[in-house]
Design an enzyme around this catalytic site. Structure first.
Site, PDB file in Angstrom:
ATOM      1  N   HIS A   1       0.822  -1.215   0.000  1.00 27.03           N
ATOM      2  CA  HIS A   1       0.000   0.000   0.000  1.00 27.03           C
ATOM      3  C   HIS A   1       0.859   1.269   0.000  1.00 27.03           C
ATOM      4  O   HIS A   1       0.345   2.369  -0.156  1.00 27.03           O
ATOM      5  CB  HIS A   1      -0.930   0.013   1.219  1.00 27.03           C
ATOM      6  CG  HIS A   1      -1.956  -1.076   1.162  1.00 27.03           C
ATOM      7  ND1 HIS A   1      -3.279  -0.868   0.859  1.00 27.03           N
ATOM      8  CD2 HIS A   1      -1.825  -2.423   1.315  1.00 27.03           C
ATOM      9  CE1 HIS A   1      -3.928  -2.023   0.837  1.00 27.03           C
ATOM     10  NE2 HIS A   1      -3.062  -2.984   1.115  1.00 27.03           N
TER      11      HIS A   1
ATOM     12  N   GLU B   1     -11.609  -3.547   0.212  1.00 29.21           N
ATOM     13  CA  GLU B   1     -10.705  -4.666  -0.030  1.00 29.21           C
ATOM     14  C   GLU B   1     -11.529  -5.943  -0.097  1.00 29.21           C
ATOM     15  O   GLU B   1     -12.664  -5.987   0.409  1.00 29.21           O
ATOM     16  CB  GLU B   1      -9.671  -4.772   1.097  1.00 29.21           C
ATOM     17  CG  GLU B   1     -10.247  -5.197   2.446  1.00 29.21           C
ATOM     18  CD  GLU B   1      -9.435  -6.310   3.114  1.00 29.21           C
ATOM     19  OE1 GLU B   1      -9.007  -7.241   2.391  1.00 29.21           O
ATOM     20  OE2 GLU B   1      -9.251  -6.248   4.331  1.00 29.21           O
TER      21      GLU B   1
HETATM   22 ZN   LIG Z   1      -2.274  -4.602   4.770  1.00 35.39          ZN
END
Ligand SMILES: [Zn+2]
Length: 477
Positions: free
Chosen positions: A82, A224
């Site tokens: 990320h 997600e």
């Molecule tokens: Zn993560």
């Protein structure tokens, strides 16, 4: 997707994954609403050593006019998938606009990025296009923020960060652009674990924090979907299962390898293991493979108010724990007798985890614990996909694998129940799924559309999703 200027979108809301579309790794999602364009996460893919390691920034602007196009970059947490492309985006691609992340993420980011630079220096393949100086320069451009703080970065564009569980400092981010809103989850965990609390109740999100008054459902929820088709068995049963195998192995003189990234799962598993050592009176040494892990532990003590403080105790100063330098690591791998080693990286693609895997995987006395998501490109993924017969890979060299392997869905991500729960409570206009494999995401997409009755998309990287307005919305631009 055609590169376009942000001003051409008006009331439309568009979402484009420039990474992690129907995949896990290099998370990067572009959201356009009310004439504003925001990049959520800027991650690297651990499974690749070429251009595919970073998001497809060329989809945004072939001419590299990123500062003109992007109004803000928001990083949800410190995991490399990320965060790992951020120094490249700022120092090589030249982005100069606002960058936001929470205080703990800001504190831990230098460690994670320095480790990513180091790990890549040791790996074959294309050289990483940034170095430690780039990391330092990049992080000087970051604004650190607190939970529930409303951060205004431009007229009509603001963000609020909310606790997401998952890892220390992880946040879900609520974006407001004009009269439109989006909620980007990053990685989140709907259940508490030993060292962190659960993601904040969605009601608090919808109310805009503890002091907020009006309930507002987001126009778009970008979630997600790592475990989109998994219902995990009870946590207690999972822990018993893991500890049973570990104790059995060390009691018989075997070695236990737990490949893990230095932050997050490592702390959770360490607390579990040290509790077990105390209960069973075990004297078997526990090794951490790097000084980085030791530095990381300090942050858990410094940032106690971000953790599940009831359960954090002096476990991180435990007498059984030894932090290895490189020389110690080599010695420790060859030493006789039982041992337990936490080694990075979690996907066994390189470093001490791969060395230990090569040393220990050949003996049936030993145990390999795969306690998290395995990305493509590492030996952990190969072991899961390769069946139980020998001859599976250990990086470039083949390794005859005779050790026991325990695979546990021991993860800091929401499962199917947690993901559906968030969608039901948020009641967004539409859902966009990212950060998951195609088939499980398709399964979840079907569930959301048929069981919850909400429009849902699971786009591939580079595919633009356009959400039609729910009703006439006065523009904030
Ligand atoms: Zn993560």
């Amino acid at each position: 997707m055609q590169p376009q200027s942000s001003s051409s979108y008006g009331a439309e809301r568009q979402t484009v994954p420039t990474g992690a579309g129907q995949d896990v790794g290099r998370s990067c999602c572009i959201v356009r609403m009310a004439g504003r364009t925001v990049m959520f996460d800027c991650g690297a893919h651990f499974g690749f050593r070429d251009a595919r390691r970073f998001p497809e920034f060329g989809l945004l602007s072939r001419a590299g006019r990123f500062t003109e196009i992007i109004d803000a970059v928001v990083i949800t947490h410190f995991h490399t998938d990320h965060l790992g492309a951020l120094p490249y985006f700022t120092e090589i691609c030249g982005y100069r606009g606002p960058i936001l992340m929470t205080y703990p993420t800001f504190a831990i980011a230098p460690i994670m990025l320095a480790d990513y630079v180091k790990v890549n220096a040791d790996r074959p393949g294309e050289r990483l296009p940034y170095n430690e100086q780039h990391v330092r320069d990049c992080l000087r451009r970051v604004t650190a923020v607190d939970l529930h703080q409303v951060v205004v970065v431009a007229p009509g564009l603001s963000f609020t960060f909310h606790y997401a569980g998952h890892v220390l400092g992880a946040a879900m981010v609520h974006m407001t652009a004009g009269h439109l809103t989006a909620l980007y989850t990053g990685d989140f965990n709907s259940s508490p674990d030993r060292h962190l609390g659960p993601a904040e109740a969605p009601l608090a999100l919808l109310q805009g924090g503890p002091s907020g008054a009006s309930v507002r459902h987001p126009d778009v929820l970008i979630s997600e979907a790592t475990y989109a088709a998994t219902l995990r068995d009870s946590k207690r049963a999972r822990e018993r299962d893991l500890l049973g195998a570990v104790v059995e192995t060390v009691a018989a003189g075997g070695k236990v390898l737990i490949p893990t990234f230095a932050m997050g799962r490592a702390q959770e598993l360490l607390m579990l293991i040290t509790d077990c050592w105390e209960r069973n009176g075990l004297q078997v040494p526990i090794y951490f493979s790097s000084a980085m892990a030791a530095r990381a532990l300090v942050y858990y003590q410094l940032l106690l108010n971000w953790t599940n403080a009831n359960h954090i105790h002096c476990v991180f100063v435990n007498v059984h724990i030894c932090v290895c330098t490189h020389i110690h690591t080599t010695w420790m791998m060859l030493a006789p007798g039982p041992a337990l080693l936490f080694a990075s990286p979690g996907n066994i693609a390189s470093g001490v985890a791969l060395e230990a895997f090569r040393s220990w995987a050949g003996s049936s006395k030993n145990l390999l614990v795969l306690a998290g998501y395995q990305v493509r490109g590492g030996a952990g993924h190969d072991n899961l996909c390769g069946g139980r017969s020998g001859g599976r890979s250990g990086g470039e060299r083949r390794v005859e694998v005779r050790c026991r392997i325990k695979m546990l869905a021991f993860s800091a991500h929401a499962d199917l129940r947690g993901l559906l729960g968030l969608v039901r409570r948020c009641k967004p206009r539409a859902v966009v799924l990212v950060h998951g494999q195609r088939e499980p995401m398709e399964f979840l997409r079907g569930r959301i559309e048929t069981h919850v009755g909400i429009e849902c998309h699971a786009p591939a990287t580079g595919t633009t999703v356009t959400i039609a307005p729910r009703r006439a919305v006065p523009l904030g631009v």
